[in-house]
Design a protein around this motif. Structure first.
Motif, PDB file in Angstrom:
ATOM      1  N   SER A  63       0.845  -1.191   0.000  1.00 49.78           N
ATOM      2  CA  SER A  63       0.000   0.000   0.000  1.00 49.78           C
ATOM      3  C   SER A  63       0.882   1.243   0.000  1.00 49.78           C
ATOM      4  O   SER A  63       2.060   1.181   0.355  1.00 49.78           O
ATOM      5  CB  SER A  63      -0.912   0.016   1.240  1.00 49.78           C
ATOM      6  OG  SER A  63      -1.743  -1.121   1.273  1.00 49.78           O
ATOM      7  N   HIS A  64       0.285   2.348  -0.394  1.00 48.75           N
ATOM      8  CA  HIS A  64       1.010   3.620  -0.412  1.00 48.75           C
ATOM      9  C   HIS A  64       0.673   4.374   0.877  1.00 48.75           C
ATOM     10  O   HIS A  64      -0.472   4.765   1.097  1.00 48.75           O
ATOM     11  CB  HIS A  64       0.603   4.435  -1.632  1.00 48.75           C
ATOM     12  CG  HIS A  64       1.288   5.761  -1.732  1.00 48.75           C
ATOM     13  ND1 HIS A  64       2.656   5.892  -1.742  1.00 48.75           N
ATOM     14  CD2 HIS A  64       0.793   7.028  -1.811  1.00 48.75           C
ATOM     15  CE1 HIS A  64       2.983   7.171  -1.843  1.00 48.75           C
ATOM     16  NE2 HIS A  64       1.867   7.870  -1.881  1.00 48.75           N
ATOM     17  N   ILE A  65       1.671   4.540   1.748  1.00 49.78           N
ATOM     18  CA  ILE A  65       1.464   5.212   3.030  1.00 49.78           C
ATOM     19  C   ILE A  65       2.424   6.382   3.135  1.00 49.78           C
ATOM     20  O   ILE A  65       3.626   6.231   2.891  1.00 49.78           O
ATOM     21  CB  ILE A  65       1.696   4.281   4.227  1.00 49.78           C
ATOM     22  CG1 ILE A  65       1.036   2.926   4.011  1.00 49.78           C
ATOM     23  CG2 ILE A  65       1.176   4.918   5.510  1.00 49.78           C
ATOM     24  CD1 ILE A  65       1.296   1.952   5.130  1.00 49.78           C
ATOM     25  N   VAL A  66       1.893   7.537   3.492  1.00 55.54           N
ATOM     26  CA  VAL A  66       2.716   8.732   3.673  1.00 55.54           C
ATOM     27  C   VAL A  66       2.263   9.435   4.956  1.00 55.54           C
ATOM     28  O   VAL A  66       1.058   9.621   5.168  1.00 55.54           O
ATOM     29  CB  VAL A  66       2.580   9.713   2.483  1.00 55.54           C
ATOM     30  CG1 VAL A  66       3.422  10.962   2.721  1.00 55.54           C
ATOM     31  CG2 VAL A  66       3.003   9.038   1.184  1.00 55.54           C
TER      32      VAL A  66
ATOM     33  N   GLU B 170      -3.905  -5.255  15.076  1.00 49.04           N
ATOM     34  CA  GLU B 170      -3.360  -6.565  14.713  1.00 49.04           C
ATOM     35  C   GLU B 170      -3.815  -7.018  13.326  1.00 49.04           C
ATOM     36  O   GLU B 170      -3.176  -7.866  12.697  1.00 49.04           O
ATOM     37  CB  GLU B 170      -3.773  -7.611  15.752  1.00 49.04           C
ATOM     38  CG  GLU B 170      -5.252  -7.912  15.776  1.00 49.04           C
ATOM     39  CD  GLU B 170      -5.667  -8.865  16.876  1.00 49.04           C
ATOM     40  OE1 GLU B 170      -6.678  -9.561  16.692  1.00 49.04           O
ATOM     41  OE2 GLU B 170      -4.991  -8.922  17.915  1.00 49.04           O
ATOM     42  N   ASN B 171      -4.909  -6.444  12.826  1.00 46.57           N
ATOM     43  CA  ASN B 171      -5.427  -6.842  11.514  1.00 46.57           C
ATOM     44  C   ASN B 171      -4.779  -6.087  10.354  1.00 46.57           C
ATOM     45  O   ASN B 171      -4.906  -6.507   9.200  1.00 46.57           O
ATOM     46  CB  ASN B 171      -6.941  -6.616  11.465  1.00 46.57           C
ATOM     47  CG  ASN B 171      -7.692  -7.440  12.492  1.00 46.57           C
ATOM     48  OD1 ASN B 171      -7.383  -8.614  12.680  1.00 46.57           O
ATOM     49  ND2 ASN B 171      -8.664  -6.840  13.164  1.00 46.57           N
ATOM     50  N   TRP B 172      -4.105  -4.983  10.661  1.00 49.63           N
ATOM     51  CA  TRP B 172      -3.651  -4.114   9.575  1.00 49.63           C
ATOM     52  C   TRP B 172      -2.380  -4.607   8.890  1.00 49.63           C
ATOM     53  O   TRP B 172      -2.090  -4.216   7.761  1.00 49.63           O
ATOM     54  CB  TRP B 172      -3.480  -2.679  10.088  1.00 49.63           C
ATOM     55  CG  TRP B 172      -4.811  -2.020  10.269  1.00 49.63           C
ATOM     56  CD1 TRP B 172      -5.557  -1.961  11.415  1.00 49.63           C
ATOM     57  CD2 TRP B 172      -5.594  -1.385   9.250  1.00 49.63           C
ATOM     58  NE1 TRP B 172      -6.748  -1.313  11.175  1.00 49.63           N
ATOM     59  CE2 TRP B 172      -6.794  -0.957   9.858  1.00 49.63           C
ATOM     60  CE3 TRP B 172      -5.400  -1.140   7.899  1.00 49.63           C
ATOM     61  CZ2 TRP B 172      -7.795  -0.285   9.154  1.00 49.63           C
ATOM     62  CZ3 TRP B 172      -6.387  -0.480   7.195  1.00 49.63           C
ATOM     63  CH2 TRP B 172      -7.566  -0.058   7.816  1.00 49.63           C
ATOM     64  N   HIS B 173      -1.639  -5.474   9.532  1.00 51.91           N
ATOM     65  CA  HIS B 173      -0.488  -6.084   8.856  1.00 51.91           C
ATOM     66  C   HIS B 173      -0.963  -6.795   7.587  1.00 51.91           C
ATOM     67  O   HIS B 173      -0.356  -6.673   6.513  1.00 51.91           O
ATOM     68  CB  HIS B 173       0.203  -7.079   9.790  1.00 51.91           C
ATOM     69  CG  HIS B 173       1.203  -7.971   9.114  1.00 51.91           C
ATOM     70  ND1 HIS B 173       2.492  -7.571   8.846  1.00 51.91           N
ATOM     71  CD2 HIS B 173       1.094  -9.253   8.632  1.00 51.91           C
ATOM     72  CE1 HIS B 173       3.145  -8.563   8.230  1.00 51.91           C
ATOM     73  NE2 HIS B 173       2.316  -9.585   8.089  1.00 51.91           N
ATOM     74  N   SER B 174      -2.075  -7.500   7.705  1.00 50.48           N
ATOM     75  CA  SER B 174      -2.626  -8.218   6.549  1.00 50.48           C
ATOM     76  C   SER B 174      -3.337  -7.273   5.591  1.00 50.48           C
ATOM     77  O   SER B 174      -3.209  -7.408   4.364  1.00 50.48           O
ATOM     78  CB  SER B 174      -3.601  -9.297   7.026  1.00 50.48           C
ATOM     79  OG  SER B 174      -4.229  -9.926   5.925  1.00 50.48           O
ATOM     80  N   ILE B 175      -4.078  -6.296   6.118  1.00 48.69           N
ATOM     81  CA  ILE B 175      -4.846  -5.389   5.258  1.00 48.69           C
ATOM     82  C   ILE B 175      -3.934  -4.631   4.305  1.00 48.69           C
ATOM     83  O   ILE B 175      -4.257  -4.454   3.119  1.00 48.69           O
ATOM     84  CB  ILE B 175      -5.670  -4.406   6.114  1.00 48.69           C
ATOM     85  CG1 ILE B 175      -6.786  -5.161   6.861  1.00 48.69           C
ATOM     86  CG2 ILE B 175      -6.290  -3.316   5.235  1.00 48.69           C
ATOM     87  CD1 ILE B 175      -7.544  -4.309   7.856  1.00 48.69           C
ATOM     88  N   LEU B 176      -2.758  -4.196   4.787  1.00 45.48           N
ATOM     89  CA  LEU B 176      -1.847  -3.435   3.929  1.00 45.48           C
ATOM     90  C   LEU B 176      -1.266  -4.282   2.808  1.00 45.48           C
ATOM     91  O   LEU B 176      -0.773  -3.742   1.818  1.00 45.48           O
ATOM     92  CB  LEU B 176      -0.698  -2.851   4.755  1.00 45.48           C
ATOM     93  CG  LEU B 176      -1.051  -1.775   5.782  1.00 45.48           C
ATOM     94  CD1 LEU B 176       0.208  -1.191   6.389  1.00 45.48           C
ATOM     95  CD2 LEU B 176      -1.883  -0.662   5.156  1.00 45.48           C
ATOM     96  N   ARG B 177      -1.305  -5.586   2.958  1.00 44.82           N
ATOM     97  CA  ARG B 177      -0.707  -6.470   1.956  1.00 44.82           C
ATOM     98  C   ARG B 177      -1.744  -7.228   1.141  1.00 44.82           C
ATOM     99  O   ARG B 177      -1.438  -7.713   0.061  1.00 44.82           O
ATOM    100  CB  ARG B 177       0.256  -7.443   2.654  1.00 44.82           C
ATOM    101  CG  ARG B 177       1.478  -6.730   3.232  1.00 44.82           C
ATOM    102  CD  ARG B 177       2.176  -7.529   4.318  1.00 44.82           C
ATOM    103  NE  ARG B 177       3.363  -6.823   4.798  1.00 44.82           N
ATOM    104  CZ  ARG B 177       3.335  -5.841   5.699  1.00 44.82           C
ATOM    105  NH1 ARG B 177       2.187  -5.464   6.242  1.00 44.82           N
ATOM    106  NH2 ARG B 177       4.448  -5.226   6.070  1.00 44.82           N
ATOM    107  N   ASN B 178      -2.954  -7.346   1.673  1.00 42.40           N
ATOM    108  CA  ASN B 178      -4.006  -8.093   0.984  1.00 42.40           C
ATOM    109  C   ASN B 178      -5.228  -7.261   0.651  1.00 42.40           C
ATOM    110  O   ASN B 178      -6.108  -7.717  -0.079  1.00 42.40           O
ATOM    111  CB  ASN B 178      -4.439  -9.287   1.837  1.00 42.40           C
ATOM    112  CG  ASN B 178      -3.326 -10.291   2.043  1.00 42.40           C
ATOM    113  OD1 ASN B 178      -2.695 -10.717   1.089  1.00 42.40           O
ATOM    114  ND2 ASN B 178      -3.070 -10.654   3.284  1.00 42.40           N
TER     115      ASN B 178
END
Length: 610
Positions: free
Chosen positions: A407-410, A458-466
């Motif tokens: 994901s694109h995070i700034v 804890e869910n955002w590790h996956s959300i950013l990649r999936n």
């Protein structure tokens, strides 16, 4: 006579001559002792005719029998968000520079290829990926290409260029052919397909079609690419365009096919990703072991995928998300993807392997990753040495955490959303171009609004990649689905703050009064110095996302709890993090005109000028 640096111009060819010399004649301005292959002239003229005069530029190196052909690929079709995430300038063409033998052209050595943007000086990763793709394409084509073969192909269309039978007249006469744009910027497929099945914004499609030469298409079956229409762009982007217009046009068409879907293919093997939920926004390495080894041990295509310029604050957030997922009792479900990391002491094996998960060893390596605050206070090499002493897998794991983020995070500057009352605010774009395009099409039809989405960190590790997916009635579901299947959202901040605090065994939704008390207590705590608040101070984190959602009839509103069953109708826009149980204002309502105006102000300054 040394004519190094000589440029060709339109004056070099006789446009009125209908004889064979028009396409294959030697241009008179060339020095007598140099021979420029006539097939090269023919292919250059085809580029100018199909695209524009400015789409090709040529530089001769006569004394060494070389010629550079610069082909200019228009990428203005990319959305602002996509071009920002991919670090490309959508207002400037991508240049493909091919170096041929001047006298032999297709009978000579395989051309070298460079891909660049003249004004893009910083890590042009997309150029590396595209160079690899076009290099493989050219190698395959070179096995059977020759000037004689191509001349035969071009003689078939020789009469198109005569004054008595122009190419425009030819197109109009054969309605089975799709029109050829002067400045194409997306794979040429049926208009209805672009609008419907692909979901490309209608406004964008209109601009593309306006550039095309008009003709009646009663039954379009054959295209300039030489293959039948396909319902998926990614499905046919690897198909070989026709050679009928010459090799230069062929490679330009192929580049145009591949650019919109670069994020859907591994930057190492150029095969479609095998990620569970499909493609994401940024180019990445796939999970195939050979690609993982190539990427980490040989540095193959590392410039194309690894986010070298990832901000320290973003790295801090990525590590915190990874840690939260790894420490969760649900880690076997939510810690996805599991790292693929090569063992630095044995480059032929994987120290962390998704097929042999070892969460304890992973936790040990993560505990040895130094705090980002410490990393910013010394040289990179010194920090790496210190981590290697603590645990030789710590630094490779950190590299994976950064490079696997798709994901694109700034981090937002001071011009952030002040009503959210946290310094930890981020622009968050995770949708791939195809999904964003479908979203924009739906937005034009139905409109959109903003709503919060609360989910434990804890869910955002996956959300950013999936990606943000519909988890209802799946093993990923945590909060239940009282209002049916879909992505749960709310215009009211207190509701999403409640969801964001649920996790790690905490399954009770706090009341709005409790959230207000926590918010008021936060405001009584003296603010720390801004330099200290740059990074996260605590491991006790809450977070919510602000999403844009399509307001179609599919959006189900149950009071202030909204359910969107169509995942394509929800796109993340911002991400907010709170520490030590703190929360923002519980009374924020995204439907308040003042709040909407502030959101649009920040989107305007971040998405389009970042």
């Amino acid at each position: 006579m040394d004519i190094k640096g000589q440029y060709w111009t339109d004056d070099d060819s006789d446009g009125d001559n209908e004889s064979e010399e028009f396409l294959y004649g030697v241009q008179g301005s060339c020095a007598a002792d140099l021979y420029r292959h006539p097939q090269l002239d023919a292919d250059i003229e085809a580029v100018k005719e199909i695209y524009s005069e400015n789409s090709v530029s040529i530089r001769e190196y006569g004394t060494i029998d070389d010629v550079d052909i610069d082909l200019h690929i228009n990428i203005s079709f990319l959305d602002e968000e996509v071009s920002t995430a991919w670090k490309v300038l959508r207002t400037e063409p991508i240049v493909l520079r091919l170096r041929f033998s001047l006298s032999q052209y297709l009978d000579g050595p395989e051309p070298s290829i460079e891909v660049f943007q003249p004004s893009n000086k910083e890590g042009f990763g997309l150029g590396l990926q595209l160079k690899k793709i076009l290099g493989m394409f050219t190698s395959q084509q070179w096995k059977h290409l020759s000037n004689d073969f191509l001349k035969t192909q071009q003689e078939k269309r020789h009469s198109w260029f005569k004054a008595s039978g122009t190419i425009k007249k030819f197109r109009a006469g054969l309605s089975i052919f799709s029109p050829i744009p002067k400045s194409p910027s997306f794979p040429i497929i049926q208009d209805s397909m672009l609008k419907g099945k692909l979901g490309v914004p209608e406004l964008r499609v209109g601009r593309l079609m306006n550039r095309s030469i008009s003709c009646t298409m009663k039954n379009p079956k054959v295209e300039v690419f030489g293959y039948p229409p396909s319902p998926q762009v990614s499905g046919h982007c690897k198909n070989i365009p026709t050679l009928e217009y010459g090799f230069l046009v062929q490679i330009m068409k192929y580049a145009e096919q591949r650019i919109p879907t670069l994020n859907e293919y591994c930057v190492v093997c150029d095969e479609q990703h095998v990620f569970q939920n499909g493609s994401m926004l940024k180019p990445a390495v796939c999970t195939r072991e050979l690609c993982v080894f190539s990427f980490y041990t040989l540095g193959v295509m590392s410039g194309a995928a690894e986010e070298v310029a990832t901000g320290a604050e973003v790295v801090d957030l990525l590590v915190a998300m990874c840690r939260a997922a790894l420490e969760s009792p649900r880690k076997s479900i939510i810690f996805e993807p599991y790292p693929s990391v090569v063992d630095p002491s044995d480059p032929k094996t994987l120290a962390f392997n998704p097929k042999k998960k070892n969460y304890e060893r992973l936790q040990k390596a993560l505990d040895s990753v130094m705090s980002i605050r410490e990393m910013t206070q010394g040289s990179y090499l010194e920090i790496k040495k210190q981590m290697d002493k603590l645990d030789p897998l710590a630094h490779p794991l950190l590299q994976w955490i950064i490079s696997s983020n798709r994901s694109h995070i700034v981090k937002l500057p001071l011009s952030r959303l002040k009503f959210m009352h946290t310094s930890h605010q981020f622009l968050l774009l995770s949708s791939p171009p195809a999904k964003e395009a479908r979203f924009r099409t739906a937005k034009k039809l139905y409109g959109s609004t903003f709503a919060f989405h609360g989910s434990h960190i804890e869910n955002w590790h996956s959300i950013l990649r999936n990606g943000l997916v519909n988890a209802s009635y799946t093993k990923l579901q945590l909060h239940g689905a009282a209002y049916g299947k879909g992505i749960y959202l709310s215009p009211i901040s207190s509701i999403s703050f409640g969801y964001s605090g649920m996790g790690k065994g905490q399954h009770r939704m706090p009341s709005k009064d409790e959230l207000v008390q926590r918010y008021n207590r936060m405001n009584t705590i003296p603010q720390t110095r801004s330099i200290q608040s740059r990074f996260l101070q605590s491991r006790n984190l809450n977070c919510i996302a602000l999403c844009e959602v399509i307001t179609s009839k599919d959006l189900q509103k149950h009071g202030n709890i909204w359910v969107c069953p169509v995942s394509d109708h929800v796109c993340t826009r911002f991400f907010f993090v709170y520490e030590d149980g703190q929360v923002g204002d519980a009374n924020i309502n995204t439907q308040d005109p003042k709040i909407q105006k502030e959101i649009m102000r920040v989107i305007g300054t971040q998405v389009y000028t970042n």
